[in-house]
Motif scaffolding. Structure first.
Motif: not given
Ligand SMILES: [Zn+2]
Length: 319
Positions: A21, A24, A63, A116-117, A178
């Motif tokens: 994404h 992120e 994203r 990811h964030n 995440e």
């Molecule tokens: Zn993500």
């Protein structure tokens, strides 16, 4: 319970992906750094490859460009005949499937870690496919033991009967990190450093396994999705309210029937009307407004993860 096949040989082909994404930024900037200085990803038995998964979205700090790349690694997209009109992310998913897969083949990478964030207050969340994902769950356990202060939570993303659609599903084994809360398009030093340390520990765990370490069985607690909740909306589909202040930031905390979940713009509290306790996650995640998801409802599971034996080293080519 059927489990994914455990690796019987050391894991040699490992990748660390960021920018799946494009907004992120912890993973984006870690991968950009490692592309210039890859030594940090080396271990005695392997070198992990840094991969910037969605370069176009990353360049635009979005994203995605055409569709969510991390929902595109299904056989429908990967195996369909390419056309000039394909969305960018469908083409990119096929490229990544060639690079890191092909999915479900013997030639696929041994392990992919995807970074990811989230804008939700999920702290350090480890995303595995299912309770059958034995190697990933041993890795989660290792991270929990190494970082007790982070209280790493495990989220099992796959709904029963649903095909895996994440980037790391093209590899034989994988895990998603995440980390949040971090706004989209923002880089926070604390979260950047935490992600960098976690990646190092993931690679150390693979090295431990490759060097012949066996891991004992254990009991694991994890969260599994049971449904999603949309925002209150007007007849035209616009938002009619926001996440209730009592629910905001309470990811992984129990939500009981009758607890407030939304506050409408007319000042009314809307209550949770489910029949049992759920554990909301991705509460008020910015990327999910367009998906009609104010939060994901999960159930908390406890289950046994079987022991993982040490790998058998492949015979050296010289012998
Ligand atoms: Zn993500």
């Amino acid at each position: 319970m059927c489990s994914l096949p455990l690796p019987r040989e050391p894991l040699r082909r490992v990748a660390v992906a960021g920018g799946t994404h494009g907004n992120e930024l912890s993973g984006v900037y870690l991968v950009r750094h490692w592309l210039l200085a890859p030594a940090e990803l080396q271990r005695p038995s392997f070198s992990a490859v840094p991969v910037l998964a969605n370069p176009a979205a990353t360049a635009a700090c979005r994203r995605y460009v055409d569709r969510d790349l991390n929902r595109t690694f299904t056989s429908t997209f990967l195996n369909s005949t390419p056309t000039p009109d394909d969305p960018y992310e469908v083409t990119r998913a096929r490229e990544l499937n060639q690079l890191l897969g092909p999915k479900a083949s013997g030639r696929a990478f041994d392990f992919v870690l995807d970074l990811h964030n989230t804008t939700a207050n999920m702290g350090t969340c480890l995303i595995a496919e299912s309770s059958h994902d034995v190697f990933a769950l041993h890795l989660c356990r290792h991270l929990q033991l190494q970082y007790p202060e982070l209280s790493c939570q495990v989220f099992l993303y796959q709904r029963s009967g649903e095909e895996s659609h994440n980037l790391d599903s093209v590899a034989k084994n994988g895990l998603g990190l995440e980390l949040g809360p971090q706004p989209q398009g923002v880089l926070r030093a604390d979260i950047f450093s935490r992600m960098r340390a976690l990646v190092a520990t993931v690679l150390d765990f693979i090295e431990l396994f490759n060097q012949g370490t066996a891991f004992p069985a254990f009991e694991m607690e994890a969260y599994s999705p049971v449904g999603v909740m949309d925002f209150p909306r007007t007849a035209a589909g616009d938002l009619a309210g926001s996440v209730h202040p009592q629910l905001q930031d309470q990811d992984f905390q129990p939500l009981q029937p009758g607890d407030p979940i939304f506050q409408t713009f007319s000042g009314e509290d809307l209550l949770y009307e489910g029949e049992s306790t759920v554990y909301p996650v991705f509460i008020n995640e910015a990327a999910y407004y367009e998906k009609g998801v104010a939060f994901v409802q999960t159930e908390k599971l406890t289950f046994s993860v079987p022991a993982m034996p040490a790998p058998t080293p492949a015979p050296s080519p010289a012998s």
